[in-house]
Design a protein around this motif. Structure first.
Motif, PDB file in Angstrom:
ATOM      1  N   ALA A  16      92.635 -48.826 -29.505  1.00 36.52           N
ATOM      2  CA  ALA A  16      91.204 -49.107 -29.644  1.00 36.52           C
ATOM      3  C   ALA A  16      90.414 -47.976 -28.976  1.00 36.52           C
ATOM      4  N   TRP A  17      90.926 -47.488 -27.839  1.00 31.61           N
ATOM      5  CA  TRP A  17      90.268 -46.368 -27.135  1.00 31.61           C
ATOM      6  C   TRP A  17      90.207 -45.128 -28.041  1.00 31.61           C
ATOM      7  N   GLU A  18      91.353 -44.733 -28.588  1.00 27.68           N
ATOM      8  CA  GLU A  18      91.395 -43.522 -29.416  1.00 27.68           C
ATOM      9  C   GLU A  18      90.423 -43.672 -30.588  1.00 27.68           C
ATOM     10  N   TYR A  19      90.457 -44.866 -31.210  1.00 20.90           N
ATOM     11  CA  TYR A  19      89.633 -45.073 -32.407  1.00 20.90           C
ATOM     12  C   TYR A  19      88.148 -44.955 -32.064  1.00 20.90           C
ATOM     13  N   GLU A  20      87.751 -45.657 -30.999  1.00 23.28           N
ATOM     14  CA  GLU A  20      86.312 -45.636 -30.692  1.00 23.28           C
ATOM     15  C   GLU A  20      85.859 -44.266 -30.186  1.00 23.28           C
ATOM     16  N   MET A  45      90.170 -40.556 -18.920  1.00 25.95           N
ATOM     17  CA  MET A  45      88.914 -41.233 -18.566  1.00 25.95           C
ATOM     18  C   MET A  45      88.981 -42.750 -18.706  1.00 25.95           C
ATOM     19  N   ASP A  46      90.053 -43.259 -19.317  1.00 22.73           N
ATOM     20  CA  ASP A  46      90.223 -44.714 -19.448  1.00 22.73           C
ATOM     21  C   ASP A  46      90.875 -45.333 -18.223  1.00 22.73           C
ATOM     22  N   GLY A  47      91.406 -44.504 -17.298  1.00 25.73           N
ATOM     23  CA  GLY A  47      92.230 -45.034 -16.207  1.00 25.73           C
ATOM     24  C   GLY A  47      91.394 -45.584 -15.055  1.00 25.73           C
ATOM     25  N   PRO A  48      91.666 -46.829 -14.600  1.00 27.18           N
ATOM     26  CA  PRO A  48      90.922 -47.394 -13.472  1.00 27.18           C
ATOM     27  C   PRO A  48      91.032 -46.531 -12.216  1.00 27.18           C
ATOM     28  N   TRP A  49      92.100 -45.710 -12.109  1.00 20.95           N
ATOM     29  CA  TRP A  49      92.287 -44.846 -10.933  1.00 20.95           C
ATOM     30  C   TRP A  49      91.409 -43.599 -11.005  1.00 20.95           C
ATOM     31  N   GLN A  50      90.820 -43.368 -12.165  1.00 23.68           N
ATOM     32  CA  GLN A  50      90.081 -42.120 -12.355  1.00 23.68           C
ATOM     33  C   GLN A  50      88.763 -42.146 -11.588  1.00 23.68           C
ATOM     34  N   ILE A  51      88.376 -41.022 -10.978  1.00 21.73           N
ATOM     35  CA  ILE A  51      87.073 -40.929 -10.326  1.00 21.73           C
ATOM     36  C   ILE A  51      86.031 -41.060 -11.444  1.00 21.73           C
ATOM     37  N   CYS A  52      85.268 -42.158 -11.408  1.00 20.81           N
ATOM     38  CA  CYS A  52      84.265 -42.445 -12.443  1.00 20.81           C
ATOM     39  C   CYS A  52      84.877 -42.686 -13.826  1.00 20.81           C
ATOM     40  N   LYS A  53      85.792 -43.633 -13.879  1.00 18.56           N
ATOM     41  CA  LYS A  53      86.339 -44.111 -15.160  1.00 18.56           C
ATOM     42  C   LYS A  53      85.188 -44.473 -16.101  1.00 18.56           C
ATOM     43  N   LYS A  54      85.440 -44.327 -17.395  1.00 16.47           N
ATOM     44  CA  LYS A  54      84.394 -44.677 -18.364  1.00 16.47           C
ATOM     45  C   LYS A  54      84.944 -45.651 -19.409  1.00 16.47           C
ATOM     46  N   THR A  55      84.029 -46.354 -20.045  1.00 14.01           N
ATOM     47  CA  THR A  55      84.447 -47.131 -21.213  1.00 14.01           C
ATOM     48  C   THR A  55      84.552 -46.159 -22.394  1.00 14.01           C
ATOM     49  N   VAL A  72      86.751 -29.585 -18.279  1.00 10.38           N
ATOM     50  CA  VAL A  72      85.463 -29.839 -17.621  1.00 10.38           C
ATOM     51  C   VAL A  72      85.461 -31.254 -17.047  1.00 10.38           C
ATOM     52  N   ASN A  73      84.780 -31.378 -15.913  1.00 10.59           N
ATOM     53  CA  ASN A  73      84.705 -32.635 -15.166  1.00 10.59           C
ATOM     54  C   ASN A  73      83.802 -33.624 -15.910  1.00 10.59           C
ATOM     55  N   MET A  74      84.399 -34.692 -16.412  1.00  7.38           N
ATOM     56  CA  MET A  74      83.612 -35.732 -17.097  1.00  7.38           C
ATOM     57  C   MET A  74      83.578 -37.011 -16.251  1.00  7.38           C
ATOM     58  N   GLY A  75      84.011 -36.884 -14.978  1.00  6.51           N
ATOM     59  CA  GLY A  75      83.965 -38.026 -14.071  1.00  6.51           C
ATOM     60  C   GLY A  75      82.637 -38.032 -13.343  1.00  6.51           C
ATOM     61  N   THR A  76      82.571 -37.247 -12.227  1.00 10.32           N
ATOM     62  CA  THR A  76      81.319 -37.202 -11.453  1.00 10.32           C
ATOM     63  C   THR A  76      80.251 -36.373 -12.152  1.00 10.32           C
ATOM     64  N   ARG A  77      80.652 -35.571 -13.164  1.00 12.51           N
ATOM     65  CA  ARG A  77      79.671 -34.687 -13.800  1.00 12.51           C
ATOM     66  C   ARG A  77      79.709 -34.894 -15.310  1.00 12.51           C
ATOM     67  N   GLY A  78      79.261 -33.881 -16.072  1.00  7.94           N
ATOM     68  CA  GLY A  78      79.192 -34.090 -17.527  1.00  7.94           C
ATOM     69  C   GLY A  78      78.597 -32.890 -18.237  1.00  7.94           C
ATOM     70  N   THR A  86      82.984 -46.264 -25.125  1.00 15.16           N
ATOM     71  CA  THR A  86      81.636 -45.945 -25.621  1.00 15.16           C
ATOM     72  C   THR A  86      81.006 -44.868 -24.740  1.00 15.16           C
ATOM     73  N   GLU A  87      81.075 -45.102 -23.418  1.00 15.25           N
ATOM     74  CA  GLU A  87      80.468 -44.118 -22.496  1.00 15.25           C
ATOM     75  C   GLU A  87      81.126 -42.752 -22.671  1.00 15.25           C
ATOM     76  N   TYR A  88      82.459 -42.744 -22.694  1.00 17.44           N
ATOM     77  CA  TYR A  88      83.154 -41.460 -22.756  1.00 17.44           C
ATOM     78  C   TYR A  88      82.971 -40.784 -24.123  1.00 17.44           C
ATOM     79  N   GLY A  89      83.117 -41.557 -25.180  1.00  9.96           N
ATOM     80  CA  GLY A  89      83.015 -40.972 -26.529  1.00  9.96           C
ATOM     81  C   GLY A  89      81.669 -40.294 -26.744  1.00  9.96           C
ATOM     82  N   ARG A  90      80.600 -40.961 -26.325  1.00  7.48           N
ATOM     83  CA  ARG A  90      79.246 -40.386 -26.457  1.00  7.48           C
ATOM     84  C   ARG A  90      79.122 -39.124 -25.599  1.00  7.48           C
ATOM     85  N   ALA A  91      79.611 -39.212 -24.347  1.00 11.28           N
ATOM     86  CA  ALA A  91      79.503 -38.063 -23.447  1.00 11.28           C
ATOM     87  C   ALA A  91      80.319 -36.879 -23.979  1.00 11.28           C
TER      88      ALA A  91
END
Ligand code: AHR
Length: 503
Positions: free
Chosen positions: A223-227, A174-184, A125-131, A186-191
């Motif tokens: 740190a990404w995996e853990y959070e 979702m951590d990659g700067p090249w990704q459409i709508c990269k997330k931190t 599922v698209n977690m970049g532009t959508r959710g 925190t943002e990604y884990g919650r989503a």
């Protein structure tokens, strides 16, 4: 001649080997879909536009699960664009790969393809532009039996029965700067937590994978995996890993030691997941999905990633594999088998043309790249339990990992059929190896069923249209069985499969 020995016992196993480690990946990218699995008008294509030659080679390759539709493409994808009457589907810009997406192939066509090849679909599922909102609608369209707007829409599209898709990735890299709508994190884990929750409310029995780091060298790795897992531990079953092997320095010894990187990567991600579990005093074990892996370094320039002018299905990541790449793929499969207790899913990225195990000419033939062979052999012959082994043999000193064994091996035993399979990679560049395997607990009446080697004197040899079988497996006629012992001579830089019947 160097010597190595292995002892295994059919009663002592690492874990049952999950056949989903023989997965692959189809992304809307380059010529993987268009000109790869789908090419209306191709001489081998039927009315559905699926290329018959690619279907046939895919069956021979033997994947068990196939990830779709991306990849980086996923983060800008609207699933609604790819369903319903083809003449009403919108043409869109694909920002990930600078291409024009016609949407002539979408969810339902991919499901048809999976049913024909007999593989499990692995959706994302698209977690970049959508959710979460899109995810709950998409899964209702795919998995709900009927009687709601979206499930009835699927039925109106000609799919009366639900697709019943069980494995879902929550986004991609979702951590990659090249990704459409990269997330931190925190943002990604919650989503991911909330998206997973909604998806499970719609459909039962799902397996959900959260995005781990795009690769191990990312500055936020660990740190990404853990959070992320701290946020979505309750909703997900898997954390993803991606690894692409490189031989930038044209140094075969260093290239071979990249296999030890993969082993370390797997063990460290498992440790991070277990640390999150420990903090929560939880007995739940998050499993690993290596849902992108392969060799990738030759097709890495800007023009390999994007072509000007928004073309449709341009040649992208057209990696042409050689004999040494095939050894790496074979070695990586050994690593995956030996980590059967944690790696439950893995996808060779990708299936066709884009970093493909299969290569096609648009309008022309399809053939097996060198890396096709170790994958096909492992998928065909690895069934049952990965056995624990004790081994002895020469070591080689590496920069990154200190002393590592020259021999890489895995032993898999199928209690149902009584068959045992030994996978062995001789990493020495110059010394043949005398291998002895003592297989205990299997009785004294073993017989040799198969001994195959993958080896080419020229490590840079490739398969191409004119010579599609230049690099191909051959019989290893040195293999012998005597009592509970198996012996074979392994050529320098060769990957070998030996199958024995134990009753
Ligand atoms: O497999 C090619 C690309 O590599 C995928 O789209 C992306 O997820 C990864 O970076």
């Amino acid at each position: 001649m160097i010597k190595a020995s292995v002892i295994a016992d059919v009663d002592f196993s690492v874990a049952p080997l999950d056949r989903r480690i023989f997965g692959t990946f189809v992304e809307h990218m380059g010529r993987c879909v268009y000109g790869g699995i789908y090419e209306p008008g191709h001489p081998t294509a039927g009315a559905d536009g699926l290329r018959g030659d690619v279907l046939e080679l895919t069956r021979e390759l033997g994947p068990t699960i196939v990830r779709y539709p991306g990849g980086n493409f996923l983060s800008g994808y609207n699933w609604e664009d790819g369903v319903g009457p083809k003449d009403q589907r919108p043409v869109r810009l694909d920002l990930a790969w600078g291409s024009t997406e016609t949407n002539q192939f979408g969810t339902n066509e991919f499901i048809d393809w999976c049913r024909i090849v007999d593989v499990e679909p692995m959706f994302a599922v698209n977690m970049g532009t959508r959710g979460p909102d899109e995810a709950r609608e998409f899964i209702e369209y795919c998995n709900h039996p009927g009687g709601t707007a979206l499930s009835d829409l699927r039925r109106a599209h000609g799919y009366e029965k639900p697709h019943d898709i069980k494995f879902w990735c929550l986004g991609n890299e979702m951590d990659g700067p090249w990704q459409i709508c990269k997330k931190t994190a925190t943002e990604y884990g919650r989503a991911a937590q909330e998206t997973g929750k909604l998806m499970r409310m719609v459909s039962d029995g799902l397996s959900l994978a959260a995005c781990g780091s795009s690769y191990r060298a990312m500055p936020t790795y660990a740190a990404w995996e853990y959070e992320v897992l701290e946020h979505c531990f309750e909703e997900v079953d898997y954390i993803s890993l991606h690894q692409y092997f490189r031989n930038d320095d044209d140094d075969i010894a260093k290239f071979m030691s990249a296999l030890d990187d993969l082993d370390g990567f797997i063990k460290s991600v498992a440790a991070i997941a277990d640390a999150v579990a420990a903090k929560r005093r939880s007995t739940k074990r998050i499993m690993l999905s290596l849902d992108e892996w392969n060799v990738w370094y030759k097709a890495h320039g800007p023009s390999d990633l994007k072509k000007p002018g928004w073309p449709q299905a341009p040649d992208l990541l057209d990696e042409i594999y050689n004999a040494e790449d095939a050894l790496i793929v074979g070695g990586a499969l050994i690593v995956l088998m030996n980590n059967a207790d944690r790696v439950k899913v893995a996808c060779l990225a990708q299936l066709v043309n884009v970093l493909g195990a299969i290569h096609t000419d648009t309008g022309g033939p399809a053939w097996r790249q060198t890396i096709f062979h170790p994958f096909a052999l492992a998928s065909r012959h690895a069934h049952g339990n990965t056995l624990r082994t004790q081994s002895d043999g020469p070591m080689v000193t590496t920069l990154a990992h200190g002393d590592v064994p020259v021999l890489m091996h895995a032993v898999v035993h199928d209690p149902q059929t009584g068959r045992a399979t030994i996978f062995a990679l001789n990493r020495s560049a110059d010394a043949p190896m005398e291998l002895t395997v003592a297989l205990r607990g299997a009785g004294e009446a073993m017989t040799l069923e198969l001994a195959t080697e993958l080896h080419h004197h020229d490590l840079k040899a490739i398969n191409d249209r004119d010579n599609p079988d230049r690099v191909t497996p051959a019989t290893n006629d040195t293999a012998r069985v005597s009592g509970h012992r198996i012996t074979a001579e392994l050529k320098p830089l060769s990957w070998n499969v030996i199958v024995v019947a134990t009753r």
